[in-house]
Design a protein around this motif. Structure first.
Motif, mmCIF file in Angstrom:
data_model
loop_
_atom_site.group_PDB
_atom_site.id
_atom_site.type_symbol
_atom_site.label_atom_id
_atom_site.label_comp_id
_atom_site.label_asym_id
_atom_site.label_seq_id
_atom_site.Cartn_x
_atom_site.Cartn_y
_atom_site.Cartn_z
ATOM 1 N N THR A 74 71.143 46.666 4.862
ATOM 2 C CA THR A 74 72.019 45.872 4.118
ATOM 3 C C THR A 74 71.808 46.141 2.670
ATOM 4 O OG1 THR A 74 70.382 44.340 3.931
ATOM 5 C CG2 THR A 74 71.754 43.899 5.845
ATOM 6 N N GLU A 75 72.420 45.497 1.704
ATOM 7 C CA GLU A 75 72.420 45.885 0.157
ATOM 8 C C GLU A 75 72.754 47.128 -0.081
ATOM 9 O OE1 GLU A 75 68.561 44.583 -1.098
ATOM 10 O OE2 GLU A 75 68.809 42.495 -0.260
ATOM 11 N N GLY A 76 73.779 47.546 0.573
ATOM 12 C CA GLY A 76 74.393 48.911 0.003
ATOM 13 C C GLY A 76 73.182 50.098 0.619
ATOM 14 N N GLY A 77 72.564 49.803 1.521
ATOM 15 C CA GLY A 77 71.550 50.840 2.019
ATOM 16 C C GLY A 77 70.400 50.841 1.702
ATOM 17 N N ARG A 78 69.999 49.947 0.878
ATOM 18 C CA ARG A 78 68.779 49.812 0.184
ATOM 19 C C ARG A 78 67.612 49.157 0.871
ATOM 20 N NH1 ARG A 78 72.446 48.562 -3.519
ATOM 21 N NH2 ARG A 78 71.761 46.185 -3.756
ATOM 22 N N ARG A 79 68.077 48.131 1.872
ATOM 23 C CA ARG A 79 67.325 47.380 2.655
ATOM 24 C C ARG A 79 67.376 47.626 3.975
ATOM 25 N NH1 ARG A 79 66.412 41.845 4.649
ATOM 26 N NH2 ARG A 79 64.563 40.983 4.052
ATOM 27 N N ALA A 80 66.093 47.715 4.730
ATOM 28 C CA ALA A 80 66.562 47.529 6.173
ATOM 29 C C ALA A 80 65.433 46.615 6.912
ATOM 30 C CB ALA A 80 65.883 49.070 6.715
ATOM 31 N N GLU A 81 65.992 45.983 7.822
ATOM 32 C CA GLU A 81 65.057 44.820 8.626
ATOM 33 C C GLU A 81 64.947 45.587 10.113
ATOM 34 O OE1 GLU A 81 65.279 40.414 10.252
ATOM 35 O OE2 GLU A 81 66.027 40.803 8.176
ATOM 36 N N ILE A 82 63.809 45.684 10.405
ATOM 37 C CA ILE A 82 63.565 46.407 11.580
ATOM 38 C C ILE A 82 62.921 45.389 12.566
ATOM 39 C CG2 ILE A 82 63.311 48.639 10.431
ATOM 40 C CD1 ILE A 82 60.184 48.510 10.768
#
Length: 162
Positions: A83-91
């Motif tokens: 999310t956030e334009g590629g800045r954040r990943a939830e794994i």
């Protein structure tokens, strides 16, 4: 993504046929909630996930099946929601009960994190039930650290670049 012990193969709807057995058993859901999926339910879920994006296009979904390198047998999966334009990943990661405690989750989580960081994702987060010592160990080995934040009863773990 691959190494000698594991392969991470992009999710397909056809993977449901093998994964329904991997994801069976009530013990698997003690900390993550829910119940074992039916084959029909898993096929429907995978059909939604393989699209790779939310309907509004703002969220990317990346899902891989964890396979043993020696024979290609599925043992679990890893996923990243960006999310956030590629800045954040939830794994997240899930390994079937019969294949736990063999290092598959740790290796797969680390490979996924390496892939995310190579894409310049700035923040990687995971939500882990406070009683799930095995997932906490995976997160620690993969470089995430626990925070004091809880969401829906799960502790937020983070890995930040910088």
């Amino acid at each position: 993504m691959t190494d000698d012990r594991i392969l991470l193969t992009p999710l397909t709807v056809a993977d449901a046929d093998e994964m329904v057995d991997v994801l069976s058993g009530d013990d698997l859901y003690a900390f993550i909630g829910g119940a074992a999926p039916t084959l029909e339910g898993l096929r429907a879920r995978y059909a939604r996930q393989v699209v790779g994006r939310s309907p509004d296009g703002l969220t990317e979904w990346h899902n891989w099946i964890i396979r043993r390198g020696c024979d290609g047998q599925a043992v679990g999966y890893v996923q990243a929601t960006i999310t956030e334009g590629g800045r954040r990943a939830e794994i997240a990661w899930v390994v079937g009960v019969g294949w736990q405690r063999r290092g598959y989750a740790t290796e797969a989580a680390q490979a996924m994190i390496d892939w995310l960081l190579a894409r310049d994702v700035g923040s990687v987060v995971a939500h882990i039930h406070p009683g799930n010592a095995a997932s906490a160990a995976v997160a620690t080995k993969a470089g995430l650290t626990p925070t004091d934040r809880f969401e829906d009863g799960e502790r937020l773990w983070v890995l930040k670049r910088g």
